[in-house]
Design an enzyme around this catalytic site. Structure first.
Site, PDB file in Angstrom:
ATOM      1  N   ARG A  23       0.812  -1.219   0.000  1.00  0.00           N
ATOM      2  CA  ARG A  23       0.000   0.000   0.000  1.00  0.00           C
ATOM      3  C   ARG A  23       0.839   1.261   0.000  1.00  0.00           C
ATOM      4  NH1 ARG A  23      -2.878  -1.143   5.417  1.00  0.00           N
ATOM      5  NH2 ARG A  23      -0.741  -1.788   5.777  1.00  0.00           N
ATOM      6  N   GLN A  46       1.239  24.572  19.684  1.00  0.00           N
ATOM      7  CA  GLN A  46       0.862  25.246  18.443  1.00  0.00           C
ATOM      8  C   GLN A  46       1.517  24.512  17.283  1.00  0.00           C
ATOM      9  OE1 GLN A  46       1.063  29.599  18.667  1.00  0.00           O
ATOM     10  NE2 GLN A  46       2.332  29.538  16.837  1.00  0.00           N
ATOM     11  N   ASN A  48       2.347  24.995  12.960  1.00  0.00           N
ATOM     12  CA  ASN A  48       2.402  25.961  11.872  1.00  0.00           C
ATOM     13  C   ASN A  48       2.729  25.246  10.567  1.00  0.00           C
ATOM     14  OD1 ASN A  48       2.146  27.997  13.843  1.00  0.00           O
ATOM     15  ND2 ASN A  48       4.350  28.116  14.088  1.00  0.00           N
ATOM     16  N   ARG A  59      13.526  31.533   4.897  1.00  0.00           N
ATOM     17  CA  ARG A  59      12.735  32.010   6.031  1.00  0.00           C
ATOM     18  C   ARG A  59      13.624  31.873   7.254  1.00  0.00           C
ATOM     19  NH1 ARG A  59       6.879  32.386   5.241  1.00  0.00           N
ATOM     20  NH2 ARG A  59       6.376  31.592   3.166  1.00  0.00           N
ATOM     21  N   HIS A  62      14.949  32.917  12.858  1.00  0.00           N
ATOM     22  CA  HIS A  62      14.012  33.396  13.874  1.00  0.00           C
ATOM     23  C   HIS A  62      14.174  32.693  15.222  1.00  0.00           C
ATOM     24  CE1 HIS A  62      11.409  33.865  10.048  1.00  0.00           C
ATOM     25  NE2 HIS A  62      12.102  34.970  10.249  1.00  0.00           N
ATOM     26  N   LYS A  72      11.128  23.558  18.881  1.00  0.00           N
ATOM     27  CA  LYS A  72      10.442  23.276  17.618  1.00  0.00           C
ATOM     28  C   LYS A  72      10.741  21.850  17.171  1.00  0.00           C
ATOM     29  CE  LYS A  72      10.938  27.977  15.813  1.00  0.00           C
ATOM     30  NZ  LYS A  72      11.513  28.804  14.734  1.00  0.00           N
ATOM     31  N   HIS A 119      16.416  29.675  14.106  1.00  0.00           N
ATOM     32  CA  HIS A 119      16.073  28.654  13.103  1.00  0.00           C
ATOM     33  C   HIS A 119      15.655  29.320  11.802  1.00  0.00           C
ATOM     34  CE1 HIS A 119      12.897  26.143  11.120  1.00  0.00           C
ATOM     35  NE2 HIS A 119      13.951  25.355  11.072  1.00  0.00           N
ATOM     36  N   TYR A 132       5.597  22.645  11.400  1.00  0.00           N
ATOM     37  CA  TYR A 132       6.287  22.823  12.685  1.00  0.00           C
ATOM     38  C   TYR A 132       5.343  22.488  13.830  1.00  0.00           C
ATOM     39  CZ  TYR A 132       8.960  26.588  10.267  1.00  0.00           C
ATOM     40  OH  TYR A 132       9.704  27.346   9.425  1.00  0.00           O
ATOM     41  N   LYS A 168      11.459  41.963   6.268  1.00  0.00           N
ATOM     42  CA  LYS A 168      11.671  41.838   7.713  1.00  0.00           C
ATOM     43  C   LYS A 168      12.919  41.012   8.013  1.00  0.00           C
ATOM     44  CE  LYS A 168       9.642  40.172  11.994  1.00  0.00           C
ATOM     45  NZ  LYS A 168       8.538  39.474  12.633  1.00  0.00           N
ATOM     46  N   ASP A 169      13.071  39.864   7.323  1.00  0.00           N
ATOM     47  CA  ASP A 169      14.240  39.014   7.574  1.00  0.00           C
ATOM     48  C   ASP A 169      15.534  39.677   7.118  1.00  0.00           C
ATOM     49  OD1 ASP A 169      12.635  37.141   8.763  1.00  0.00           O
ATOM     50  OD2 ASP A 169      12.650  35.744   7.078  1.00  0.00           O
TER      51      ASP A 169
END
Length: 177
Positions: A23, A46, A48, A59, A62, A72, A119, A132, A168-169
């Protein structure tokens, strides 16, 4: 699951042990008991999803400041990423050191990132998706970052000619020596 601690103490690559039959494939991606047996945080609060349309998208890098540091668990569910973490724990023997891990593609591994790390990642394929699990809620006032090309860290990105990154980054100041 197979837990392999990385050179930066507390960070792990987690390899799945798939069951394969006619399968397809089945694998456990997280188990509270197995994570707890390794002494790892298992209180996910949480989740994401990051959807990235272009190869070369960066990305990061952060993190959240005290008292909202994040743990994380990162998994690339579609495509592939060059995932980077930086140890920002001043008391650590590997303070300011970084490592990279390939996630996605053929390996289906996850990366466990402890508190005190920045990260980020660069996508290696178009239409890459990253999932995440987070050990801390998002606190906008605690969001911090270091620039992807900060000379203090000298991160070697695999797709330097294809970089797509947010303003921003790009705006983070040098970390400092």
């Amino acid at each position: 699951m197979i837990f392999k601690e990385l050179e930066l103490k507390g960070a792990y690559v987690i390899e799945f042990e798939p069951i394969i039959d006619h399968r397809g494939l089945f694998a456990r991606t997280w188990c509270k008991n197995e994570f707890s047996a390794q002494g790892l945080t298992t209180n996910w609060v949480q989740c994401n999803l990051s959807v990235n349309s272009k190869k070369g998208t960066i990305r990061g890098m952060h993190y959240q400041a005290t008292p909202y540091e994040e743990v994380k668990l990162v998994h690339c569910v579609k495509g592939a990423i060059y995932d980077v973490i930086i140890d920002l724990r001043p008391e650590s023997a590997t303070f300011k050191k970084w490592i990279s891990v390939l996630l996605g593609g053929e390996n289906r591994n996850s990366l466990y990132i402890p508190e005190g790390f920045a990260h980020g990642f660069q996508t290696l394929e178009d239409e890459t998706e990253v999932f995440y699990q987070m050990g801390q809620f998002f606190h906008p006032d605690s969001v911090r970052g270091v620039r992807f090309n900060d000379p203090v860290f000298q991160i070697e990105w695999p797709e330097p000619e294809h970089i797509t990154i947010s303003d921003k980054d790009l705006s983070y100041e040098d970390f400092g020596l």
